[in-house]
Scaffold this active site. Structure first.
Site, PDB file in Angstrom:
ATOM      1  N   LYS A 199       8.055  -4.953   3.153  1.00  0.00           N
ATOM      2  CA  LYS A 199       6.730  -5.561   3.257  1.00  0.00           C
ATOM      3  C   LYS A 199       6.389  -5.708   4.740  1.00  0.00           C
ATOM      4  O   LYS A 199       6.762  -6.680   5.394  1.00  0.00           O
ATOM      5  CB  LYS A 199       6.716  -6.923   2.556  1.00  0.00           C
ATOM      6  CG  LYS A 199       5.348  -7.557   2.504  1.00  0.00           C
ATOM      7  CD  LYS A 199       5.334  -8.731   1.550  1.00  0.00           C
ATOM      8  CE  LYS A 199       3.945  -9.304   1.371  1.00  0.00           C
ATOM      9  NZ  LYS A 199       3.392  -9.951   2.549  1.00  0.00           N
ATOM     10  N   ARG A 206      -9.513  -5.569   4.314  1.00  0.00           N
ATOM     11  CA  ARG A 206      -9.333  -6.340   3.083  1.00  0.00           C
ATOM     12  C   ARG A 206     -10.417  -7.407   2.929  1.00  0.00           C
ATOM     13  O   ARG A 206     -10.879  -7.673   1.830  1.00  0.00           O
ATOM     14  CB  ARG A 206      -7.955  -7.001   3.102  1.00  0.00           C
ATOM     15  CG  ARG A 206      -7.694  -7.868   1.909  1.00  0.00           C
ATOM     16  CD  ARG A 206      -6.270  -8.382   1.931  1.00  0.00           C
ATOM     17  NE  ARG A 206      -5.945  -9.035   0.686  1.00  0.00           N
ATOM     18  CZ  ARG A 206      -6.060 -10.336   0.501  1.00  0.00           C
ATOM     19  NH1 ARG A 206      -6.479 -11.105   1.467  1.00  0.00           N
ATOM     20  NH2 ARG A 206      -5.744 -10.873  -0.661  1.00  0.00           N
ATOM     21  N   LYS A 223       8.049  -3.367  -7.097  1.00  0.00           N
ATOM     22  CA  LYS A 223       7.000  -3.012  -8.050  1.00  0.00           C
ATOM     23  C   LYS A 223       7.629  -2.378  -9.273  1.00  0.00           C
ATOM     24  O   LYS A 223       8.489  -1.499  -9.116  1.00  0.00           O
ATOM     25  CB  LYS A 223       6.038  -2.007  -7.422  1.00  0.00           C
ATOM     26  CG  LYS A 223       5.362  -2.525  -6.180  1.00  0.00           C
ATOM     27  CD  LYS A 223       4.517  -1.452  -5.512  1.00  0.00           C
ATOM     28  CE  LYS A 223       3.901  -2.013  -4.241  1.00  0.00           C
ATOM     29  NZ  LYS A 223       3.287  -0.974  -3.423  1.00  0.00           N
TER      30      LYS A 223
END
Ligand code: IVH
Length: 669
Positions: free
Chosen positions: A117, A138, A283
């Site tokens: 990450k 974003r 994920k």
């Protein structure tokens, strides 16, 4: 030079530096050389070191770059850019898997795509006919800024993709970041690598973005027409084939045990990597399962961020400030010498309450260890007593609120102990410190939800005497606001609009918006259900017959005491009366004779143009009820986009009417 002269000199220099910041970061037109700029900044920092009292919120030491330019066009994401929920330990991971099994109603062996990450900022790239068409930041997750030209300057971002199998329309998302050693070269300009990436990406002039070596790593897609692959790991391979950079450390792992082992080994080498990261993302690898699992309101059910352990650092306590919250709680905050903890510059640490300071014997001037875990406010873990000066004195917690009132510690009848929190007795809007917090609450999302009037704006308007009480919001002096820095015709127009829109409010939200202690969203609903309309509520607060609320299931003595306390102050009652004439407070129609009386509804999927909460309240306003599970008691299942198949199937098998939002609206007509 005396103190005043020094202050003047310092303030002039701050102003000058702010001007050059704007010219450099916002206008992209610096008028002095980098060396001159650095000298100016250094002069200021030296002054601050020599005369500590000069430091304030304008300190260039605390500022990073310049606010993002307002000149970017807004761009609504086709699929919101959500965040990830966090896990810190094995238990959190087991829980994450358990929730997945519960949701799928089945236990199974899961494979995970494991990805570092990276601590940068996310960006979305829309390719149409194989060409990069839109590049978007974003933003708030729903709406971002259109920064295509800036993103195009990043060498890792392909402008055109030649591969035959590249979808005609796809939105690819990834992280923009700066490598540690590149950051080192420009570290005087930015506080940390993340700020460097975000600051440079939002430059008005793409040439400015180009000056800073940014990188892009791709990791997911927002939406796509025709991309049917089986696994996230296949998708990552496709990305690579198509010419995107993906992380070399991506992996596939097959159990929580494997995840934990990998996390441990990766955490140990995190500082050797050439980029900043704050954890690993796991994920569910199967894309079909991903789409079945879907999203909660703010994160996917199929992914989680496993954070690295808390970061800590040593620094010095400069002073201890007392902050007053909306409910009057006095919270001590240590102002510390700014220190970089895991990529974030920390200059405040909470000390929780009076007892905590006593227990840890924290004093001004102490060298302390500060910890920052995830998004939690940094806090002091311990004091290094060996570094304490002999002359240091115990910190005496003030007995008065900064507003001048005596504070109290409440006695808890249940624990038979005095509270560890000291409070300014909540007299509503009388204590200035409480009043400003109450205003912030009044405009917040769950209350009046006034966009464009954030916390910072409230503080600014407060300082300028534009806003002291909630009702002032409806008489703002827009001619003054338009003159303020950072405001223009459009932003004033937006503010006016959102204030106008906020006037129509449910009784429940209105009661909640008053910020009465112990009257949160749930209790406000109970009271509103009981009162039904604002007239009844005002009659009650005038007569002060709050004991009648004891009949309401869920409202107890604590809430009643708090209501009595709040309305014992005449000015609070007046605020409610004044607001009731300015707002359009909608009555609660409960168990009424609305058109949906006796009918129950359940929603599944994304409803077009209306939030789930709004849809629920629409049903309730018309005397219908909502259920959260499909059962034989359900009358209608309202199905939106991407509805959960399982629910639809269940409803079908029980013979429940399945309708669309449009059909629900027709029922209301
Ligand atoms: S997937 C629905 N994958 O983490 C969220 N995010 O907290 C999908 N991030 O805003 C995001 N590395 O900026 C994803 N390999 C990765 C990531 C990653 C970093 C960031 C991203 C996102 C944030 C979510």
């Amino acid at each position: 030079m005396n103190k005043d002269q020094l202050k003047k000199k310092y303030n002039l220099k701050v102003k000058e530096l702010t001007k050059h910041n704007r010219l450099y970061y916002d206008k992209s037109k610096p008028i002095i050389t980098d060396a001159k700029y650095d000298d100016l900044k250094k002069e200021l920092i030296d002054l601050e070191i020599k005369y500590e009292y000069l430091k304030n919120n304008n300190s260039p030491n605390l500022k990073v770059g310049f606010e993002p330019s307002k000149s970017f066009q807004k761009f609504k994401h086709k699929m919101p850019m959500l965040s990830l929920s966090n896990a810190f330990d094995e238990n959190d991971l087991l829980n994450f898997e358990k929730k997945i099994f519960n949701y799928l109603n089945k236990k199974m062996k899961l494979s995970y795509s494991v990805e570092p990450k990276i601590d940068g900022i996310s960006a979305s790239l829309t390719y149409i006919d194989k060409k990069l068409k839109f590049g978007v930041s974003r933003g708030d997750g729903e709406v971002g800024e259109l920064i295509t030209e800036n993103l195009k300057t990043i060498k890792d971002i392909p402008l055109e993709i030649k591969n035959k199998d590249f979808p005609n329309e796809i939105e690819i998302r990834g992280e923009v970041f700066i490598k540690k050693n590149d950051f080192f070269k420009i570290k005087d300009k930015f506080a940390n690598p993340r700020n460097a990436a975000s600051g440079s990406l939002r430059q008005k002039n793409p040439l400015e973005t180009k000056k800073i070596p940014l990188n892009f790593i791709a990791y997911t897609f927002g939406y796509s027409r025709k991309y049917f692959k089986k696994c996230q790991s296949d998708f990552l391979n496709d990305l690579k084939r198509w010419g995107f950079k993906i992380n070399n450390d991506n992996k596939i792992l097959n159990s929580i045990d494997e995840l934990l082992k990998f996390h441990k080994s990766f955490e140990a080498k995190r500082f050797d990597l050439d980029y900043d990261l704050d954890g690993l993302v796991y994920k569910v690898n199967d894309l079909n399962l991903q789409s079945r699992l879907g999203f909660t309101s703010n994160s996917p059910r199929w992914a989680i961020a496993h954070k690295f352990s808390a970061d800590s650092a040593n620094t010095k306590v400069i002073k201890i400030e007392i902050q007053v919250g909306r409910t009057g709680a006095l919270t001590p905050v240590a102002k510390v010498e700014p220190v970089n903890i895991g990529g974030v510059v920390v200059s405040n640490a909470t000390l929780h309450n009076e007892d905590e300071i006593k227990r840890k014997d924290i004093r001004i001037g102490d060298t302390v260890t500060i910890e920052r875990a995830g998004d939690v406010i940094p806090h002091v873990i311990s004091v290094d007593f060996s570094k304490r000066k002999i002359a240091s004195k115990k910190f005496i917690f003030p007995k008065k609120c900064p507003c001048g009132y005596d504070t109290i510690k409440e006695f808890n009848k249940v624990t038979k102990k005095f509270d560890s929190v000291r409070r300014c007795p909540d007299r509503g809007f009388q204590c200035e410190k409480i009043a400003i917090e109450k205003l912030k609450h009044f405009i917040s999302k769950e209350a009046l939800n006034i966009d464009g009037l954030g916390k910072k704006v409230v503080e600014k308007f407060w300082d300028l005497n534009l806003l002291k009480k909630p009702q002032d919001i409806f008489f703002l002096k827009y001619d003054k606001i338009i003159e303020l820095e950072g405001w223009g015709e459009q932003s004033v127009k937006n503010l006016k609009n959102s204030i106008e829109n906020s006037k129509k409010v449910s009784l429940q939200r209105f009661i909640y918006s008053l910020g009465i202690r112990h009257i949160g969203i749930e209790n406000a609903k109970l009271i509103s259900d009981n009162m039904k309309n604002i007239t009844n509520f005002i009659d009650l607060i005038k007569s002060k017959q709050f004991d009648s609320f004891l009949n309401i299931d869920g409202i107890g003595e604590t809430q009643i005491k708090s209501l009595k306390n709040f309305f014992s102050n005449k000015s609070n009652t007046n605020i409610v009366i004044e607001l009731s004439s300015l707002l359009k407070i909608e009555s609660q129609i409960l168990n009424g004779n609305g058109i949906l009386k006796g009918k129950s509804f359940m929603f599944t999927g994304k409803l077009n143009g209306i939030s789930r909460a709004e849809a629920k309240s629409l049903v309730e306003k018309n005397s219908g009820s909502t259920l959260s599970n499909v059962s034989k008691n359900l009358d209608y299942l309202v199905v939106g986009e991407k509805a959960t198949n399982k629910k639809v199937e269940q409803a079908k098998s029980l013979g429940i009417d399945i309708i669309s939002l449009e059909e629900l609206k027709k029922l209301l007509d």
